[in-house]
Design a protein around this motif. Structure first.
Motif, PDB file in Angstrom:
ATOM      1  N   GLN A  87       0.764  -1.146  -0.012  1.00 18.21           N
ATOM      2  CA  GLN A  87       0.106  -0.124   0.116  1.00 18.21           C
ATOM      3  C   GLN A  87       0.850   1.214   0.043  1.00 18.21           C
ATOM      4  OE1 GLN A  87      -2.996  -0.781  -0.354  1.00 18.21           O
ATOM      5  NE2 GLN A  87      -2.671  -2.799  -0.114  1.00 18.21           N
ATOM      6  N   ARG A  88       2.139   1.267  -0.250  1.00 18.68           N
ATOM      7  CA  ARG A  88       3.053   2.209  -0.061  1.00 18.68           C
ATOM      8  C   ARG A  88       2.866   3.041  -1.236  1.00 18.68           C
ATOM      9  NH1 ARG A  88       8.173  -0.934   2.706  1.00 18.68           N
ATOM     10  NH2 ARG A  88       7.180  -1.101   4.649  1.00 18.68           N
ATOM     11  N   GLY A  89       3.260   4.443  -1.253  1.00 17.04           N
ATOM     12  CA  GLY A  89       3.279   5.359  -2.325  1.00 17.04           C
ATOM     13  C   GLY A  89       2.044   6.043  -2.670  1.00 17.04           C
ATOM     14  N   GLY A  90       0.920   5.749  -1.817  1.00 21.16           N
ATOM     15  CA  GLY A  90      -0.209   6.383  -2.120  1.00 21.16           C
ATOM     16  C   GLY A  90      -0.804   7.447  -0.959  1.00 21.16           C
ATOM     17  N   GLY A  91      -0.011   7.813  -0.209  1.00 23.01           N
ATOM     18  CA  GLY A  91      -0.178   8.887   0.922  1.00 23.01           C
ATOM     19  C   GLY A  91      -0.690   8.478   2.165  1.00 23.01           C
ATOM     20  N   LEU A  92      -0.830   7.151   2.508  1.00 18.25           N
ATOM     21  CA  LEU A  92      -1.500   6.488   3.463  1.00 18.25           C
ATOM     22  C   LEU A  92      -0.639   6.956   4.834  1.00 18.25           C
ATOM     23  CD1 LEU A  92      -3.899   5.076   4.700  1.00 18.25           C
ATOM     24  CD2 LEU A  92      -2.778   2.753   4.268  1.00 18.25           C
ATOM     25  N   ALA A  93       0.459   6.881   4.730  1.00 16.44           N
ATOM     26  CA  ALA A  93       1.276   7.248   5.919  1.00 16.44           C
ATOM     27  C   ALA A  93       0.997   8.667   6.142  1.00 16.44           C
ATOM     28  CB  ALA A  93       2.655   7.157   5.718  1.00 16.44           C
TER      29      ALA A  93
END
Length: 381
Positions: A87-93
């Motif tokens: 799920q990385r790279g989509g701004g979730l963090a």
């Protein structure tokens, strides 16, 4: 697919453990992501804000983050920020960070929230910077994750806090590079405090440099003794750290209380009775005892105004690593603190992705380390 952010629930523990394993493997040293009993306790703790991210209709968690708070100290610590590799790279963090900080500050009980950030990649630093966190310093060799890693200290403040900082009239000269770095990185102005030189070694040390050090790891006893000797919260200010170890020389000249974390190979010296300066001359055997107990990294936190305590640790090879402006509220004013650290491992910054906001701190650390451990030889005329 839509991602929903919601408070963590006890039934999420198994999936949370799987998430942290997927992100860190077996190397995650924090109980928040590995100890089911501690995870359930924190989820039920009214002073902990724990959020999860989940795809609607999907069973697997996509992310997690928590802020643990110390209501008495009015400080929170953001921990456990994790996003599943898929799920990385989509701004979730960034979304998780913004949401958990909004929840924590909305209580009105916090003046700041800090985080210790890995520097193996630039991504985590960017997430915090975009969410209003300011870089406060570097802690080399601070934790054992997938090998020995350095961390960066970041903090975010409630409105108006930094405008009510108490001025400091004098600081040890060795701290000047760190304060200059903080000004370059954050714009926080420390004014022009008078610079003091380190005092000459005292002739009557409380404990000889070679004195053996006794280390007692009995958490219940240590906490009771700690509160008995230091009933004033101001004397034991080290938010979100609880001592589990006490170190003392055979003559009992002082008692140093520490949070020793063998899994992370780190140790935080929380407080010294009767005062931080009491360990002057005895920090070498204290460091040896802590190293034998499994900690390669030791840190302590002192007020910027405590020149005697700072001088004691500086003289024993501790390096000014970070400065935390407005860390502690006393009345309507806020007081700055300094984090000093010492590591027994060789420091290697080659694998560190140090962002522009951290570059001044890296240079300040290298300057302080060089002046401490590589003094220039005297040249005869």
């Amino acid at each position: 697919m839509t991602v929903t952010i919601a408070p963590a629930a006890p039934q999420d523990v198994a999936q949370l453990r799987q998430l942290y394993f997927d992100v860190y493997g077996h190397g995650y040293p924090v109980p928040l992501g590995s100890d089911p009993a501690e995870m359930r306790r924190l989820i039920d703790d009214p002073h902990t804000h724990w959020l999860t991210a989940r795809h609607e209709g999907a069973g697997r968690l996509a992310g997690s983050v928590a802020v643990q708070t110390d209501p008495g100290g009015r400080i929170g610590k953001l921990v456990g920020l994790a996003v599943h590799p898929e799920q990385r790279g989509g701004g979730l963090a960034a979304r998780l960070t913004a949401s958990v900080c909004a929840d924590a500050f909305a209580t009105g009980t916090l003046d700041s929230v800090y985080a210790t950030v890995r520097v193996v990649t630039p991504g985590p630093q960017q997430v915090f910077a975009r969410n209003g966190f300011q870089a406060l310093g570097l802690m080399p060799n601070a934790v054992e994750v997938a090998g020995c890693e350095s961390l960066a200290l970041f903090a975010r403040y409630a409105d108006g806090v930094l405008a009510r900082r108490e001025n400091v009239g004098a600081v040890p000269r060795a701290l000047v590079p760190l304060l200059d770095a903080a000004w370059q990185s954050t714009g926080v102005d420390y004014g022009r405090p008078r610079r003091t030189d380190a005092p000459a070694p005292a002739a009557d040390r409380s404990a000889p440099v070679t004195a053996p050090m006794e280390l007692i790891t009995a958490p219940g006893f240590v906490r009771r003794r700690f509160l008995e000797l230091l009933p004033d919260p101001g004397e034991r200010f080290f938010p979100l750290h609880v001592p589990n170890t006490v170190l003392t020389p055979p003559d009992g000249a002082f008692e140093a209380y520490a949070d020793l974390d063998r899994a992370a190979a780190s140790c935080s010296l929380i407080a010294v009775h009767p005062s931080p300066a009491a360990v002057a001359g005895a920090l070498e055997p204290l460091m040896a005892a802590v190293t034998r107990a499994g900690a390669d990294y030791v840190e302590t936190l002192l007020p910027l105004a405590d020149t005697a305590g700072l001088d004691a640790f500086l003289a024993a090879g501790f390096i000014p690593s970070a400065v935390y402006p407005a860390m502690r509220r006393i009345g309507d004013r806020f007081h700055d603190y300094v984090l000093l650290s010492r590591t027994s491992r060789q420091i290697d910054f080659r694998a560190a992705a140090v962002s522009g906001r951290l570059q001044p701190y890296l240079l300040a650390y290298l300057t302080a380390w060089t002046s401490t451990y590589l003094p220039l030889p005297e040249v005869s005329p």
